[in-house]
Scaffold this active site. Structure first.
Site, PDB file in Angstrom:
ATOM      1  N   GLN A 158       7.423  34.085  21.928  1.00  0.00           N
ATOM      2  CA  GLN A 158       6.081  34.652  21.765  1.00  0.00           C
ATOM      3  C   GLN A 158       5.355  33.982  20.605  1.00  0.00           C
ATOM      4  O   GLN A 158       4.164  33.675  20.679  1.00  0.00           O
ATOM      5  CB  GLN A 158       6.181  36.159  21.519  1.00  0.00           C
ATOM      6  CG  GLN A 158       4.821  36.835  21.414  1.00  0.00           C
ATOM      7  CD  GLN A 158       4.060  36.786  22.724  1.00  0.00           C
ATOM      8  OE1 GLN A 158       4.555  37.238  23.743  1.00  0.00           O
ATOM      9  NE2 GLN A 158       2.850  36.237  22.699  1.00  0.00           N
ATOM     10  N   ARG A 199       2.645  31.269  26.964  1.00  0.00           N
ATOM     11  CA  ARG A 199       4.092  31.516  27.058  1.00  0.00           C
ATOM     12  C   ARG A 199       4.722  30.490  27.988  1.00  0.00           C
ATOM     13  O   ARG A 199       5.791  29.949  27.712  1.00  0.00           O
ATOM     14  CB  ARG A 199       4.365  32.945  27.577  1.00  0.00           C
ATOM     15  CG  ARG A 199       4.007  34.063  26.615  1.00  0.00           C
ATOM     16  CD  ARG A 199       4.933  34.103  25.411  1.00  0.00           C
ATOM     17  NE  ARG A 199       6.325  34.246  25.785  1.00  0.00           N
ATOM     18  CZ  ARG A 199       6.914  35.411  26.075  1.00  0.00           C
ATOM     19  NH1 ARG A 199       6.237  36.531  25.987  1.00  0.00           N
ATOM     20  NH2 ARG A 199       8.198  35.460  26.396  1.00  0.00           N
TER      21      ARG A 199
END
Ligand code: CP
Length: 310
Positions: A130, A291
């Site tokens: 993340q 991501r």
């Protein structure tokens, strides 16, 4: 064998290299095929997920591989058999293991015994994939990382707070964590961040007052007040964290060009106001897309390193 278990597994140069690689792979999604065959990657989830399972699944396919989705509850890792035995079985059949689980120690055991690269897809302690996506998103919108100030408001005593301390300072950023008394990472985590910051020129600080934390910040970040596993504390947490809600009034204290990040899922009207999440400073959808790109870079980099080791 290299793994990505925590944010500070990456040196500043390696972090910068991965962000460059992710940016180049974003522009040419199918050029690198390190999993051609296809070779499989085990994607194991012991906790709920949307973004992580989608982005790793798509990413492994983009890299020429086969994403093997494993339900952690069904596999019973550490229940039906030890983490070490699961690791030995997986390592004979897959090219890499991506695992979202609880204790960091479980991930470390997997890495010790798998014989293939292991990637942290979120543990109780860290969420390094993340953070790479967050850093890539900031770089895209603000042009650089080093020297920028990031304010994380809300529940900083969680994996995202820890990861911001480590990854943010690795990038040379000034990281301010702001939350109620008792809801910030412990001194050990700050000691690690301070050691990194001494090299990169960044800094790490607790700024309890939300307005002071956000004042002049280039990046404002928040996350759910009820992290996975804290559901029983939801009512108490909403009461305690209320003053740290990211409203447009709070955001008005940030730099006029500040960007807003949230790793999602978000709860409008709780940790973030709807007009902030859906407003012009929010870059959360770019963040969610990134991501995919950073994780492909991580897998390509780790697989190439593993091949060199072999
Ligand atoms: N941000 C994030 O990790 O999303 P998921 O929990 O949906 O995977």
């Amino acid at each position: 064998m290299r793994h990505l278990l925590a944010d500070d597994d990456l040196s500043p140069a390696e972090q910068a290299h991965l962000l460059d690689l992710a940016a180049s792979m974003k522009g040419a999604p199918h050029v690198r095929q390190p999993l051609a065959g296809p070779r499989s990657v085990a994607l194991i989830f012991d906790k709920p997920t949307l973004r992580t399972q989608v982005s790793f699944g798509v990413g492994v396919a983009d890299l020429g591989g086969h994403p093997l989705l494993i339900d952690g509850a069904l596999a019973g890792i550490g229940v039906r058999e030890s983490v070490a035995d699961v690791a030995r079985v997986l390592g004979r059949q897959v090219a890499a293991v991506v695992w979202r689980t609880y204790a960091q120690q479980r991930l470390e055991q997997m890495a010790e015994h798998a014989g293939v690269p292991v990637v942290n897809a979120l543990t109780d302690d860290y969420h390094p994939c993340q953070l790479l996506a967050d850093l890539l998103t900031i770089r895209e919108h603000r042009g650089r990382l080093a020297g920028l100030t990031v304010a994380f408001v809300g529940d900083a005593a969680c994996n995202m707070g820890n990861s911001w301390l480590l990854a943010g300072t690795t990038a040379g950023m000034h990281v301010r964590l702001s939350g109620p008394d008792g809801y910030v990472p412990g001194p050990d985590m700050f000691a690690r961040a301070d050691a990194i910051a001494a090299v990169t020129g960044g800094s790490a600080a607790v700024v309890p007052d939300a307005v002071a934390a956000v004042s002049g910040a280039d990046v404002v970040v928040t996350d759910t007040w009820v992290s996975m596993g804290k559901e029983d504390e939801a009512a108490e947490r909403e009461r305690v964290f209320g003053p740290w809600s990211l409203t447009s009034e709070l955001l008005a204290h940030a730099d006029p060009q500040a960007v807003v990040l949230h790793c999602l899922p978000a709860y409008r009207g709780k940790e973030i106001a709807a007009e902030v999440l859906d407003g012009p400073r929010s870059v959360v959808w770019d963040e969610a897309e990134n991501r995919l790109h950073v994780q492909k870079a991580v897998l390509a980099w780790l697989l190439e390193a593993a091949q060199q080791d072999a």
